[in-house]
Every structure is written in C-alpha cells, then in structure tokens.
Design a protein around this motif. Sequence first.
Motif, PDB file in Angstrom:
ATOM      1  N   ALA A  66      46.798  43.242  28.275  1.00 14.91           N
ATOM      2  CA  ALA A  66      46.491  41.825  28.081  1.00 14.91           C
ATOM      3  C   ALA A  66      45.365  41.672  27.061  1.00 14.91           C
ATOM      4  N   VAL A  67      45.107  40.430  26.699  1.00 15.51           N
ATOM      5  CA  VAL A  67      44.027  40.147  25.761  1.00 15.51           C
ATOM      6  C   VAL A  67      42.670  40.292  26.453  1.00 15.51           C
ATOM      7  N   HIS A  68      42.591  39.813  27.702  1.00 19.45           N
ATOM      8  CA  HIS A  68      41.297  39.783  28.381  1.00 19.45           C
ATOM      9  C   HIS A  68      41.475  40.055  29.870  1.00 19.45           C
ATOM     10  N   THR A  69      40.511  40.742  30.467  1.00 16.05           N
ATOM     11  CA  THR A  69      40.445  40.919  31.918  1.00 16.05           C
ATOM     12  C   THR A  69      39.207  40.207  32.432  1.00 16.05           C
ATOM     13  N   SER A  70      39.404  39.417  33.473  1.00 23.31           N
ATOM     14  CA  SER A  70      38.334  38.641  34.091  1.00 23.31           C
ATOM     15  C   SER A  70      38.257  39.064  35.552  1.00 23.31           C
ATOM     16  N   ALA A  71      37.286  39.933  35.881  1.00 22.08           N
ATOM     17  CA  ALA A  71      37.239  40.558  37.204  1.00 22.08           C
ATOM     18  C   ALA A  71      35.963  40.166  37.939  1.00 22.08           C
ATOM     19  N   TYR A  72      36.125  39.525  39.082  1.00 20.44           N
ATOM     20  CA  TYR A  72      34.993  39.053  39.888  1.00 20.44           C
ATOM     21  C   TYR A  72      35.146  39.605  41.299  1.00 20.44           C
ATOM     22  N   LEU A  73      34.191  40.428  41.709  1.00 23.53           N
ATOM     23  CA  LEU A  73      34.319  41.149  42.975  1.00 23.53           C
ATOM     24  C   LEU A  73      33.065  41.041  43.828  1.00 23.53           C
ATOM     25  N   LEU A  98      36.729  42.376  28.276  1.00 24.60           N
ATOM     26  CA  LEU A  98      36.560  42.455  29.728  1.00 24.60           C
ATOM     27  C   LEU A  98      35.282  41.747  30.146  1.00 24.60           C
ATOM     28  N   THR A  99      35.373  40.964  31.225  1.00 24.71           N
ATOM     29  CA  THR A  99      34.203  40.374  31.866  1.00 24.71           C
ATOM     30  C   THR A  99      34.209  40.769  33.333  1.00 24.71           C
ATOM     31  N   VAL A 100      33.033  41.164  33.836  1.00 24.66           N
ATOM     32  CA  VAL A 100      32.883  41.566  35.238  1.00 24.66           C
ATOM     33  C   VAL A 100      31.751  40.748  35.845  1.00 24.66           C
ATOM     34  N   GLY A 101      31.934  40.269  37.087  1.00 22.12           N
ATOM     35  CA  GLY A 101      30.881  39.511  37.736  1.00 22.12           C
ATOM     36  C   GLY A 101      31.069  39.444  39.234  1.00 22.12           C
ATOM     37  N   ASN A 102      30.116  38.804  39.906  1.00 20.54           N
ATOM     38  CA  ASN A 102      30.184  38.644  41.354  1.00 20.54           C
ATOM     39  C   ASN A 102      31.207  37.573  41.726  1.00 20.54           C
TER      40      ASN A 102
END
Length: 322
Positions: A66-73, A98-102
């Motif tokens: 994909a173009v972007h991954t948006s992962a919030y865990l 990629l973006t990672v966050g709470n």
Amino acid sequence: MKPAIIAIDGGNSKTEVLVISGDGVVLGKSRGPGASPQNIGVAACVTALEGLVLAAYPDFGAKPFAVHTSAYLAGLDFPREEEALHAALSARGWSDTLTVGNDTLALLRAGSAGVGVAVVCGAGINGAGVGPDGRVHRFPALGKISGDWGGGYRLGEEALWWAVRAEDGRGPRTALMAAVAAYFGKPTLLDIVQGLHFEEIPAASIHGLCPLLFEVAAAGDEVAQDIVTRFVEEVSVFAAVILRELDLTEDAPEIVLGGGVLTGIGAPVIAEIEKRCLKVAPRAVVRVVDVNPVVGAALFGLDTLGASEAAKASLKAATQRA
C-alpha cells in the motif's frame, strides 16, 4: 493500482485492520485477538499484524502492499515503544510510508477532526488529547504503577471483591453476591475464589463481571452504584486534566468516549460523565464514538495522504455502527 492505506487499531483484547482506497472505499477488513507489543513483544506483535493484514486483503501483490500504513496500538505509551514498533514494521515493507501511535489517538480521530480529548475504557483505561496548536497530552496507562484505576478487568475485580466480602461478613450486603455467583454458576463465592486460585476458572473471565456490575448498579444496589460513581469520576478526571493541560476549558472541545465499557454502559452513566466534564469546559461536546477506532486510524491515513473531505465522509458513512 495498489490500495492507499493499511489501517490498524490494536487494543489489549482485539485488533482490527482495514484496507482502503484513496477515496475512502473499504477494500478489505479483518479482526483478531489483542496484539499489543507490551503484552506479547514486538516480534510477535508484528507477526500477528501481518497475518491480519494479509487476511484483510488477500489480493495484495508484491511489497509494498500500500501507499501508507497507519498503525495505532495499545502499549505504545513511551517514545521508545513507538520507535521499536516503527522500526519493526518498517522492516516488513508493507507500504511506502508509515505512522505509528497510541490507540487512544485513533479513538480521538474516529470521533472528531483530531483535536480534542479521548477517553477509552476497554480492558484498561486511558486518555489523550490534542490541542488546536498540535500539543499532545497523554498518560502512560500502565495500571496501578502509573496511577490508573478502571478498565473492564479492574471493574470486574471490584465486583468480585465486594461480593466475596458480602458473603464472608467483612463487607455490606450487596446484590453483587448473588449476581456474581450466578455468573460463574457456582453455589458460593468461596467456590469461585478456589476455582480462580487453582486456575480451574480462567482469570480472564473476571472481565465479564464488568457489564454485570453496571446492571446491578442500575437496579439500585448501593455498593455497585458506589463503584460506578468512582468510575464516572475517574473518566471525568482523565478528561478534566487534559482539558486544563491543553487550555481547552474556554473553547468548545470535543470529548470522545470509546472502548467496550464506555460504549456499552448506557445513557444515564454517560450523562453523569458529561455533567462532570461540562463543569470544567462548559461548551464541550461529549459523545460516544459511533465508529470503531480503526476508522480513526484510517482517517489519519487519509489525512496524511491529503485525501478529500468527501473521501473521509464516505469512509465514516460506510463504517458507521447501526
């Protein structure tokens, strides 16, 4: 053309994945158990997430998918935890960016434009806020060691604690005693205590006492009502501290409530939370989120890619709860 966004919301008890196009169309989705890196480790977390990503959209071609991954865990409470997961996901090469966050921030975006306050109560409890100037205020949410009280499991423990004390005489009589015994299908609370102690009853089943607690409280039991009152105050304190820290008390901030406990407790309890929040920010708008937090992760992804407002509206309309 490859999908635009892989969106991930990973709580302590469940994980959801959406794969969407740049115009907000859901191309695939999947759901699995909780995969917080705090609980199972970064490597196991990433492996579990990749399985869910592939299950959501089996037609992925070669990487990047994909173009972007948006992962919030859940479990990304400190920068070092975000950095570790970001590095591990980057190594998988799912997307160009990629973006990672709470996960609490995904809840906020699911119910707002991304500015305001979110309080989540599922297996645990947490809160986060983003001000108009981009400032963020968060809490570690590590249980007692970080000052937390609440969450579905802890509320279940409270129900059990008071029920046990009612049976053995150390506490006041309460309808929780009979209700908890019936829930476990045991004649006495002592039988339940032994079952938990000898691991004949799974400890995780205590979480299921949480909705029972609210039912008993709604029926008028004073002991249960006192627990619910403390819970209402705890949720309100999360919101109040964030409102003050981000200088939102004079504005009309959005306060988004979510998680399995807060979405299932009913209007009277939500009204009590709202009343306390309005004492701090009289113009605040308090709402229970009407889409799953994974939609917030997807909306963050659309924000990152500069998608149209129509695309975002389309996504929210397609994923709205009935």
